[in-house]
Design a protein around this motif. Sequence first.
Motif, PDB file in Angstrom:
ATOM      1  N   GLU A 107      -1.366   9.159  34.119  1.00 44.14           N
ATOM      2  CA  GLU A 107      -2.162   9.497  35.301  1.00 44.14           C
ATOM      3  C   GLU A 107      -1.457  10.547  36.141  1.00 44.14           C
ATOM      4  O   GLU A 107      -0.265  10.435  36.419  1.00 44.14           O
ATOM      5  CB  GLU A 107      -2.439   8.271  36.157  1.00 44.14           C
ATOM      6  N   SER A 151     -11.538  13.208  38.219  1.00 38.79           N
ATOM      7  CA  SER A 151     -12.335  13.066  39.435  1.00 38.79           C
ATOM      8  C   SER A 151     -11.606  13.707  40.604  1.00 38.79           C
ATOM      9  O   SER A 151     -10.404  13.935  40.554  1.00 38.79           O
ATOM     10  CB  SER A 151     -12.613  11.592  39.741  1.00 38.79           C
ATOM     11  N   ALA A 174     -15.160  14.928  26.014  1.00 37.38           N
ATOM     12  CA  ALA A 174     -16.312  14.323  26.737  1.00 37.38           C
ATOM     13  C   ALA A 174     -17.171  13.496  25.790  1.00 37.38           C
ATOM     14  O   ALA A 174     -17.261  13.748  24.615  1.00 37.38           O
ATOM     15  CB  ALA A 174     -17.148  15.418  27.384  1.00 37.38           C
ATOM     16  N   THR A 206     -12.994  21.280  33.415  1.00 47.35           N
ATOM     17  CA  THR A 206     -14.197  20.780  32.747  1.00 47.35           C
ATOM     18  C   THR A 206     -14.350  21.438  31.383  1.00 47.35           C
ATOM     19  O   THR A 206     -14.641  20.771  30.387  1.00 47.35           O
ATOM     20  CB  THR A 206     -15.438  21.032  33.624  1.00 47.35           C
ATOM     21  N   LEU A 255      -6.437  13.181  37.080  1.00 49.21           N
ATOM     22  CA  LEU A 255      -6.684  13.171  35.644  1.00 49.21           C
ATOM     23  C   LEU A 255      -5.915  12.001  35.062  1.00 49.21           C
ATOM     24  O   LEU A 255      -4.726  11.826  35.367  1.00 49.21           O
ATOM     25  CB  LEU A 255      -6.203  14.469  34.979  1.00 49.21           C
ATOM     26  N   SER A 256      -6.575  11.218  34.245  1.00 45.35           N
ATOM     27  CA  SER A 256      -5.897  10.078  33.633  1.00 45.35           C
ATOM     28  C   SER A 256      -6.438   9.838  32.237  1.00 45.35           C
ATOM     29  O   SER A 256      -7.530  10.286  31.892  1.00 45.35           O
ATOM     30  CB  SER A 256      -6.059   8.822  34.496  1.00 45.35           C
ATOM     31  N   GLY A 257      -5.660   9.143  31.454  1.00 48.72           N
ATOM     32  CA  GLY A 257      -6.019   8.852  30.072  1.00 48.72           C
ATOM     33  C   GLY A 257      -5.086   9.561  29.116  1.00 48.72           C
ATOM     34  O   GLY A 257      -4.288  10.422  29.507  1.00 48.72           O
ATOM     35  N   ARG A 305     -10.263  10.689  32.006  1.00 50.57           N
ATOM     36  CA  ARG A 305     -11.053  10.567  33.227  1.00 50.57           C
ATOM     37  C   ARG A 305     -10.579  11.640  34.199  1.00 50.57           C
ATOM     38  O   ARG A 305      -9.381  11.847  34.361  1.00 50.57           O
ATOM     39  CB  ARG A 305     -10.885   9.172  33.838  1.00 50.57           C
ATOM     40  N   GLY A 343     -16.106  16.181  37.025  1.00 48.25           N
ATOM     41  CA  GLY A 343     -15.884  14.756  36.814  1.00 48.25           C
ATOM     42  C   GLY A 343     -16.151  14.392  35.371  1.00 48.25           C
ATOM     43  O   GLY A 343     -17.002  14.989  34.713  1.00 48.25           O
ATOM     44  N   LEU A 344     -15.396  13.441  34.876  1.00 48.87           N
ATOM     45  CA  LEU A 344     -15.542  12.994  33.500  1.00 48.87           C
ATOM     46  C   LEU A 344     -15.047  11.564  33.433  1.00 48.87           C
ATOM     47  O   LEU A 344     -14.037  11.219  34.053  1.00 48.87           O
ATOM     48  CB  LEU A 344     -14.705  13.893  32.573  1.00 48.87           C
ATOM     49  N   ASP A 345     -15.757  10.736  32.722  1.00 51.67           N
ATOM     50  CA  ASP A 345     -15.338   9.349  32.536  1.00 51.67           C
ATOM     51  C   ASP A 345     -15.491   8.992  31.067  1.00 51.67           C
ATOM     52  O   ASP A 345     -16.409   8.279  30.674  1.00 51.67           O
ATOM     53  CB  ASP A 345     -16.159   8.408  33.424  1.00 51.67           C
ATOM     54  N   ALA A 346     -14.617   9.558  30.237  1.00 51.95           N
ATOM     55  CA  ALA A 346     -14.607   9.287  28.807  1.00 51.95           C
ATOM     56  C   ALA A 346     -13.520   8.253  28.521  1.00 51.95           C
ATOM     57  O   ALA A 346     -12.625   8.046  29.346  1.00 51.95           O
ATOM     58  CB  ALA A 346     -14.355  10.583  28.040  1.00 51.95           C
TER      59      ALA A 346
END
Length: 163
Positions: A138, A29, A163, A156, A94-96, A27, A20-23
């Motif tokens: 996305e 998840s 990140a 990851t 995965l998005s961004g 993102r 998981g990553l929320d940069a």
Amino acid sequence: MTAESVLGTRRTPLTGTVFGLDAPALRMSETPYRSLVEVRGGRPATPVDGHVWGLGPRWWLVDGPPPEVPALEVPLAAELGGVDVSGQRTALVLSGEHALTVMAHGCPVDLEVVAVGGAVQGLLAGCQVVVGRVGEQEWRCYVRASFARHLAAWLTDAASEYA
């Protein structure tokens, strides 16, 4: 055993991992327990909060919301007359602006040409996947449960610079 207790014991393929990553620009998840159904024949209707991905001629992967009660087969499979494949795959989102770049490091398919609403089957980091384009930036990546931990670790690592 109640439905709530059964739902409370379920584990995703990524339970216990640090995926998981929320940069700001990326993102990642897992969206577990989706109702995933393969359908052969005409294009099925898109479920609410779901997607229909073309896998081949008259072959579809329908992604619907998680079922509300546990059952041996998700109700969507019976509704569509398809095969329930929910237990064999999990969905990674995965998005961004860097999502495509991260996936491109391990995917020989040119994902940039996939239209919004389109999907491709192929390899990502050596794992057999279905990658669907939900929006301009996305993506949903459906990976077999047995390869989910490998793909999550690879993503990851590939995303570490964002990140």
